[in-house]
Scaffold this active site. Structure first.
Site, PDB file in Angstrom:
ATOM      1  N   SER A  71       0.796  -1.237   0.000  1.00 29.43           N
ATOM      2  CA  SER A  71       0.000   0.000   0.000  1.00 29.43           C
ATOM      3  C   SER A  71       0.823   1.278   0.000  1.00 29.43           C
ATOM      4  CB  SER A  71      -0.954   0.011   1.194  1.00 29.43           C
ATOM      5  OG  SER A  71      -2.086  -0.773   0.918  1.00 29.43           O
ATOM      6  N   LYS A  74      -0.030   3.751  -2.693  1.00 24.99           N
ATOM      7  CA  LYS A  74      -1.045   4.803  -2.613  1.00 24.99           C
ATOM      8  C   LYS A  74      -0.426   6.195  -2.580  1.00 24.99           C
ATOM      9  CE  LYS A  74      -4.712   1.987  -0.532  1.00 24.99           C
ATOM     10  NZ  LYS A  74      -4.096   0.680  -0.306  1.00 24.99           N
ATOM     11  N   SER A 135      -5.855   3.720   4.455  1.00 22.44           N
ATOM     12  CA  SER A 135      -5.425   2.845   3.371  1.00 22.44           C
ATOM     13  C   SER A 135      -6.603   2.104   2.742  1.00 22.44           C
ATOM     14  CB  SER A 135      -4.371   1.838   3.866  1.00 22.44           C
ATOM     15  OG  SER A 135      -3.602   1.345   2.793  1.00 22.44           O
ATOM     16  N   LYS A 260       3.208   6.621   4.749  1.00 29.11           N
ATOM     17  CA  LYS A 260       2.334   5.538   4.298  1.00 29.11           C
ATOM     18  C   LYS A 260       2.891   4.172   4.672  1.00 29.11           C
ATOM     19  CE  LYS A 260      -1.411   4.208   2.512  1.00 29.11           C
ATOM     20  NZ  LYS A 260      -1.362   3.137   3.525  1.00 29.11           N
TER      21      LYS A 260
END
Length: 449
Positions: A71, A74, A135, A260
């Site tokens: 993730s 992202k 997320s 992140k």
């Protein structure tokens, strides 16, 4: 005597062997640059620490190896959303209608998600916050479809941007960072079930570096520890930021405000972090850590190393000249020369006590410079005429996230108009007689040698 010579010979031979062994051990140790990763012993497949101001790399471990990024992908979605808003393609208040695909993924409680209604409408801002803070995968797909028309088209935008930013060996196959098998057979056309997003720690750090540089407002969202999705709506969802290093959370770290997390079975536990203290910001990437918690403890090691061992050093201040390169000749200008100065502060993080190893040099370039390295008149104040390049004399220096040597804009400190024909004529005459006089003096001087 023969026996005595043999004993003496053996003693000398033994001493020579000992000396030779000592040399082979000591010399390589002295010549080998000290590796930061040996000091930090980061427990992860790959890691990197970067000065967010200059892009200088301060530590790296296996940072060029392409690995699954989960993730952390992202961040590229965030980049493209912010870019679309900036360019007026979308606005934060635009409504996004949830497709069947985004709806189905959002209902999977085994993935990070906020449940979305089929055909429901949510603002770009709501979906963006769900993706950045929680997320949320369904929300990310909805954003990708809003911007690209389809996730397939959006993935192409992701790969195009990765190439433009120079992120290295990169492969984006979806917007979320999930392994395609988790997309319930709806993965983007042209990709397989086993495909997933791939990038190196260096590439991820470069993405984070560019994201923060270009859209610093992303930190306003990534720093939110807790928020309710659609508060006051039909189906409010409490969102706790997966970045547990934010203030007030389990592994809180002073100055942490992004960026992140990510994890899949193949990627392991990953985290891109950024923290700022006393005007200095660092970016860290940890990939393939062994556990949910260890990605944060390893990040703390990297951050501690940065804040404890490095300092902000300004080698050339804004508006100042570089030592040994104060002025440049101006061709056909009212002024014969002009100062060339730093457009901005030339500042980077340098290990304490090692500033003396760094040197700033000038490289003239651009349309305002002629083939002889002179500035062409007329020229306006602030016009870029080259770069200030920073180099280290130490072999173990790790370079910068973008290049081996960082460069900063070099500009002229005032405007110079073109001289009129009369001034140029007198200069030509003066130059002619000056050269003639030099020749006469030189000729007379030669007579007395």
């Amino acid at each position: 005597m023969v026996g005595g010579k043999t004993v003496i010979g053996k003693k000398i031979l033994t001493k020579l062997i000992v000396i030779a062994l000592a040399i082979t051990i000591i010399i390589p140790m002295n010549l080998r640059p000290a590796a930061a990763e040996d000091v930090l012993d980061i427990k992860a497949k790959a890691a990197i620490l970067v000065d967010a101001n200059s892009g200088k790399i301060l530590y790296e471990k296996n940072s060029k190896a392409p690995l699954p990024i989960a993730s952390m992908s992202k961040m590229m979605t965030e980049y493209l959303v912010n870019e679309a808003v900036k360019n007026g393609k979308i606005s934060w208040d635009d409504k996004v209608t949830v497709s069947d695909y985004a709806h189905k993924i959002s209902q999977n409680t085994g993935l990070s998600n906020v449940p979305l209604e089929l055909g429901g409408q949510y603002t770009v801002k709501e979906l963006y916050e769900a993706a950045a803070i929680y997320s949320a995968n369904g929300a990310t797909i909805a954003l990708a479809e809003k911007i690209g028309g389809s996730e397939k088209n959006f993935v192409q935008l992701m790969n195009d941007k990765a190439k433009k930013l120079g992120l290295g060996d990169v492969k984006f196959v979806n917007a979320t960072g999930l392994v395609n098998k988790d997309l319930q057979g709806m993965q983007p056309e042209g990709t397989s079930l086993t495909d997933e997003n791939i990038m190196s720690a260096n590439g991820v750090a470069k993405l984070a570096y560019n994201l923060i540089k270009t859209y610093p407002e992303v930190l306003q969202t990534s720093s939110i520890p807790k928020k309710t999705f659609q508060e006051g709506g039909k189906y409010p969802v409490k969102m706790d930021n997966w970045n547990w290093m934010l203030p007030g959370l389990v592994f809180q770290y002073p100055g942490m405000d992004g960026l992140k997390t990510g994890s899949t079975d193949s990627a392991g536990f990953c985290f891109t972090g950024t923290a700022k203290r006393d005007g200095q910001r660092y970016i860290t990437v940890v990939m393939g850590a062994n556990s949910y918690n260890s990605r944060f403890s390893e990040t703390a090691k990297l951050m501690d190393y940065g804040f404890s061992n490095f300092e902000k050093v300004t080698l050339v201040s804004k508006g100042q000249t570089v030592k040994g390169n104060k002025t440049v000749k101006v061709v056909k200008g009212k002024d014969k020369e002009v100062k060339v100065v730093a457009k901005d502060d030339v500042t980077l993080a340098i290990k304490r006590g090692e500033a003396k190893n760094y040197k700033a040099t000038v490289q003239l370039s651009g349309k305002s410079i002629d083939k002889n390295g002179n500035i062409k008149a007329p020229i306006k104040k602030g016009t870029k005429v080259g770069q200030i390049v920073v180099k280290s004399s130490k072999n173990e220096d790790l370079g910068f996230i973008n290049t081996n040597n960082q460069s900063y804009d070099l500009v002229v400190d005032k405007s110079v108009d073109k001289a009129n024909w009369l001034v140029l004529s007198f200069r030509g005459i003066g130059s002619f007689f000056g050269n003639l006089w030099d020749s006469i003096v030189g000729g007379i001087g030669g007579l007395f040698k």
